[in-house]
Each structure stands twice: as C-alpha cells, then as structure tokens.
Enzyme design. Structure first.
Site, short mmCIF file in Angstrom:
data_model
loop_
_atom_site.label_atom_id
_atom_site.label_comp_id
_atom_site.label_asym_id
_atom_site.label_seq_id
_atom_site.Cartn_x
_atom_site.Cartn_y
_atom_site.Cartn_z
N ASP A 1 -0.19 -4.48 -10.52
CA ASP A 1 0.22 -3.09 -10.62
C ASP A 1 0.84 -2.59 -9.32
O ASP A 1 0.38 -2.93 -8.23
CB ASP A 1 -1.01 -2.23 -10.97
CG ASP A 1 -0.67 -0.76 -11.15
OD1 ASP A 1 0.12 -0.45 -12.06
OD2 ASP A 1 -1.20 0.08 -10.39
N ASP B 1 4.54 3.23 1.04
CA ASP B 1 3.23 2.58 1.06
C ASP B 1 2.22 3.46 0.33
O ASP B 1 1.44 2.99 -0.50
CB ASP B 1 2.79 2.34 2.50
CG ASP B 1 1.46 1.59 2.63
OD1 ASP B 1 0.97 1.08 1.61
OD2 ASP B 1 0.93 1.53 3.74
N ASP C 1 -5.16 -0.51 3.22
CA ASP C 1 -4.35 -0.93 4.37
C ASP C 1 -4.31 -2.46 4.45
O ASP C 1 -5.27 -3.09 4.90
CB ASP C 1 -4.95 -0.35 5.66
CG ASP C 1 -4.15 -0.74 6.90
OD1 ASP C 1 -3.06 -1.34 6.74
OD2 ASP C 1 -4.62 -0.43 8.02
N GLU D 1 4.65 -5.44 -11.50
CA GLU D 1 5.32 -4.17 -11.79
C GLU D 1 5.98 -3.69 -10.51
O GLU D 1 5.35 -3.08 -9.65
CB GLU D 1 4.32 -3.12 -12.29
CG GLU D 1 5.01 -1.81 -12.67
CD GLU D 1 4.19 -0.58 -12.33
OE1 GLU D 1 4.55 0.50 -12.84
OE2 GLU D 1 3.22 -0.66 -11.56
N HIS E 1 4.51 -0.68 -3.65
CA HIS E 1 3.76 0.11 -2.66
C HIS E 1 2.86 -0.76 -1.79
O HIS E 1 2.19 -0.24 -0.90
CB HIS E 1 2.90 1.16 -3.36
CG HIS E 1 3.64 2.00 -4.34
ND1 HIS E 1 4.45 3.05 -3.96
CD2 HIS E 1 3.72 1.92 -5.69
CE1 HIS E 1 4.98 3.60 -5.04
NE2 HIS E 1 4.54 2.93 -6.10
N ASP F 1 -2.56 -4.22 6.39
CA ASP F 1 -2.42 -4.74 7.76
C ASP F 1 -3.79 -5.09 8.35
O ASP F 1 -3.88 -5.68 9.42
CB ASP F 1 -1.72 -3.70 8.66
CG ASP F 1 -0.22 -3.64 8.40
OD1 ASP F 1 0.29 -4.57 7.74
OD2 ASP F 1 0.42 -2.67 8.84
#
Length: 483
Positions: free
Chosen positions: A233, A196, A204, A263, A237, A206
């Site tokens: 991009d 992440d 974040d 990506e 992550h 979440d």
C-alpha cells in the site's frame, strides 16, 4: 502451456463490518476458481483502530484478530483462525493469496509523548512555517493486549518523522518531528515538495531499527499465513530504497516464488518507470495510467478516440511488470481517489484488461459482487463472468489489433493448439452500431461464431479467406468465438 491467470481484489470499501468476510472468502473459493480466478488480493489482515476500520488505520501489525485490543479481538473481516481457514480454502482450490500490507503509518497509539516538531506547509512539506516547538503527540505504542508475543518492539516518537495532531494545543497540521537525523525521507514521490507524509504517525524508514523491525515483521507475516505474495500500500510515500530492500529480503527468505504488486498511485508514466528502475523490477505496479484512460473514455463517450486507449500506459511500455484494473476501493464513488468507470463502459473496460495478451488483470469485488453502504451499486457478475469464461477458455495465441477507427476497435486472438476451440475476436464501440472485418484464419473457414457476451444474438460464419464480419452494438462490446 498454462491457462491465463487472473486476480480478484476480494473487498470493497463498504464490505459489511460483521466479522464474516474471511468466512465469505472461504465459502466462495470454489466459485472463484470455477470463474478462472486463481489469485485473490485480500484486505489488510492486521488490527486497525476499531472493528469497523478497513485495515488502513493500522494499530498492531502482529495482531491478526487474536488479541483484545482497541475494543475488539476480531478485525473488521474476522478472527485469525478464520483468516487461516480462508487461506487454506483458497490453497485447496488452487488460488494464490496476496495480502494487502500497510507500512506507511501507524494509528491509535496507546499513549501520548512530548517532543519537538516543526510545522510545515501541507502544500509544500519542504517549507517550514514555524520554529521548533513542543507538542504532545500520539506516538507511543505498547500493545498491552498482546504484550511481547511475536515481537517485543515498542514504537515511540523516535521511530516516526511526522504526525498530524498536537494534543497539547488541540491543533491539526503536518508536523515534522525535530531532532538529530530527523527529516522527511528523500526517496519518495515529489508531490507537495516531498510526499513522505500521508497520515497519522508517519514511519521513518531512515531509522535503522525501523527497517530491521519491518523486514522482520514482513517475514513473520509471510511465514505465519503461508501466503503467496503482498500488495504494498501507498509505496510512493515510502522510501523507495526500503521497498527495494524489503522485496529482496522477503523473496530471499521464501522457499516458493513470492509475488509483489505495489500501489504507486501516480498517473505519470515516467514516474512509474523511474520507480521500477530504482527497485530493480522486483515488484509489479498497478496500471494507474490505464485506469484513468478507462475513466476518461467512460466520461467522454464517442468523443474519446478508442485507438489511443493504451497510449502512455504501463501495460504498453512494461507489459511484464503490470497489474491492470478497471476500478478499486479507492476509485469507487465517494472515496479518496474517486474516478469511477461509468456503467455503460464497464464491460468494455473489462474486455480491454481480460482479453488481451499483456498485463496481469485484477477484477474488483465491487464491480463483480456489488458495492454496499449508503449508496449501493449492483454488481455486474453476469457481464464480467462472460469475459472471465472467454479469458480462461479462448483468449490465447497471437494478437492482431484493428485499432483503425476512433469509435470502433477490435482485436483477434488466434488461439493455440493446446486449448481446443481457443481463439476469439473482440469488437467494441463507443459510438454507433459498428462492425469490424477481421482475419481469424483460413483453417476456420465455415465455422459458426457466436457472441459470448450475449449482447448480439446473430451468428458470424467465417468466410473462405479466413475473415469474419463481426458486428457490435453502439456503446457496447461483443466477443466472438467458436461455440
């Protein structure tokens, strides 16, 4: 029947920071269209940490070169007005514009805040290496230069789940922000235990307010620029569920089709396939696997078995969900994912993405116009233009492969009635001079074919049975078609 579609990535890492890049695009739009380029992927349009920042050090997503922030009104590439003019020029010439958007992190905060973190092992972000402790982190974004125009949302540490610098102790590291409902997002790449966190202040996803704001911003940007799609991009992550939601919300809000390419920089084919499943195939992915195969082939020379060039690639398994490319701003020399395809193989690599039936190919600005900076590399405009010409005029119809020799491969595109004189025969070698006897059709008997790359000066006359004997120089490619 439509002509073949082709993207150009319209930037490289060392484009001059002169604020004139949008102007360059505006001026070059007619030439790009003449070359058969009908889409451009442009760099991040949002305000970064400085006027030299390439756009990946994101500061203010609503500042497109309009406000005096971080010591500059313009971005590296120009002003908001110049951006609008460049997009209009592209649209006037029938070129779609895909905007690079960076949603993983924010940089260059306006103020420090005090909050608790837990330091984690950078090589395994699931492993805590400290008790909770207090830091001063750069996480408060007030955007004084813009105020509340376009959005009144102000970012603070609650909207992030990680940062990399403790100003209180002058210490760098990977610090996970502590608190209720605070952890790394789960639906991300599993490298380093949980990938992440990448850099700066990590957004974040979440957090419900964050998801709402970022979707609102995505719609605002599409409406403001009237662009035709996004390049997303660093999505490995970002919470994959959010990417799915973002793509759905954006597509639903647009009156015209809106294109997404992501990506997802992972050469493991299985990971890419699983990601496409999760996001319901709403976005295409760059074929990172193929890029690494092309890089490997360029390094190994004749030791690489060309018949395997498409094995374990997305373009082979998911031909309708893939953007193929040779190199980009990250793989160019001295950059973060350096894996540069060597010069001798560059034209062959482009033939492999431009002249076949599968994939949506992307030409790299650095390959076409050249790379700047301290170690400049000359562009290969002539070599690539020859292939673009064939892609636009010739590379249509049924495809027959002649992948029957480790050092010399070929394929034929049989052409279509809609495009006069379409059809071509491609042959490439990574070893000695070679040739390939290939069938192009009995109706072509007696035709004279030439090499559109000009790598060979001879001509091939198609035989009565519809076959031609197509030669190629060692370590080269030739593209044969009716003159």
């Amino acid at each position: 029947m439509e002509r073949n579609h082709t993207i150009m990535q319209f930037f490289e890492w060392h484009v001059p920071a002169d604020g004139e890049h949008w102007q360059r695009l505006k001026e070059l739009a007619p030439q790009l269209k003449e070359q058969g380029i009908d889409s451009v992927w442009i760099p991040p349009v949002t305000k970064g940490v400085s006027s030299e920042d390439n756009g990946y050090g994101v500061y203010d997503l609503y500042d497109l070169g309009e406000f005096d922030q971080k010591g500059t009104v313009r971005t590296k590439y120009g002003t908001k007005q110049e951006l609008h003019e460049a997009i209009d020029a592209c649209h006037n010439h029938g070129i779609n514009v895909y905007v690079d958007i960076v949603m993983n992190h924010k940089a260059a905060a306006d103020e420090k805040e005090t909050f608790h973190v837990i330091e984690v092992d950078p090589m395994n972000r699931t492993e805590e290496i400290s008790e909770p402790f207090e830091i001063e982190g750069w996480t408060k974004f007030t955007f004084e230069g813009r105020g509340d125009k376009y959005s009144s949302f102000k970012w603070n540490f609650n909207h992030f789940n990680g940062t990399d610098y403790d100003d209180k102790n002058g210490k760098e590291g990977v610090f996970r922000i502590a608190g209720e409902n605070k952890s790394w997002n789960e639906n991300v790449d599993q490298e380093f235990g949980n990938y992440d966190y990448l850099m700066f202040a990590n957004i974040d996803y979440d957090h419900p307010e964050v998801r709402e704001e970022m979707i609102k911003w995505g719609k605002w940007l599409a409406d403001t620029l009237q662009c035709d799609g996004y390049r997303l991009d660093a999505i490995k992550h970002i919470n994959h569920d959010f990417i799915k939601e973002f793509a759905h919300e954006l597509s639903s809000s647009q009156e015209k089709p809106f294109y997404f390419v992501g990506e997802f920089w992972n050469p493991e084919l299985t990971a890419c396939q699983e990601f496409l499943d999760v996001i319901d195939y709403q976005i295409d992915l760059f074929d990172v696997s193929l890029h690494y195969k092309l890089h490997e082939a360029s390094q190994q020379g004749r030791d690489f078995d060309l018949t395997t060039i498409f094995d374990d690639t997305l373009v082979k398994t998911h031909p309708l969900n893939v953007v193929t490319f040779v190199d980009n701003h990250d793989s160019q020399p001295n950059e973060s994912l350096e894996s540069w395809v060597e010069d001798w193989f560059k034209q062959s690599a482009y033939a492999l993405i431009l002249l076949r039936e599968d994939g949506y190919p992307c030409v790299f600005y650095g390959d076409y116009f050249g790379i700047g900076g301290e170690h400049p590399i000359e562009g290969k405009e002539k070599d690539i233009s020859a292939l673009l010409h064939v892609r636009y005029d010739k590379a249509y119809g049924q495809q027959d492969d002649y992948f029957d020799h480790p050092n010399t491969i070929g394929w034929v595109r049989h052409g279509v009635e809609e495009f006069e004189k379409s059809g071509c025969a491609v042959v490439m070698s990574n070893g000695e001079d070679g040739e390939k006897r290939m069938f192009v059709g009995e109706h072509r008997s007696g035709q004279t074919w030439i090499d559109f790359t000009n790598n060979r000066e001879d001509q091939v006359v198609i035989e009565e049975d519809g076959y031609g004997q197509f030669p190629v120089n060692g370590g080269s490619v030739s593209v044969w078609a009716e003159a």
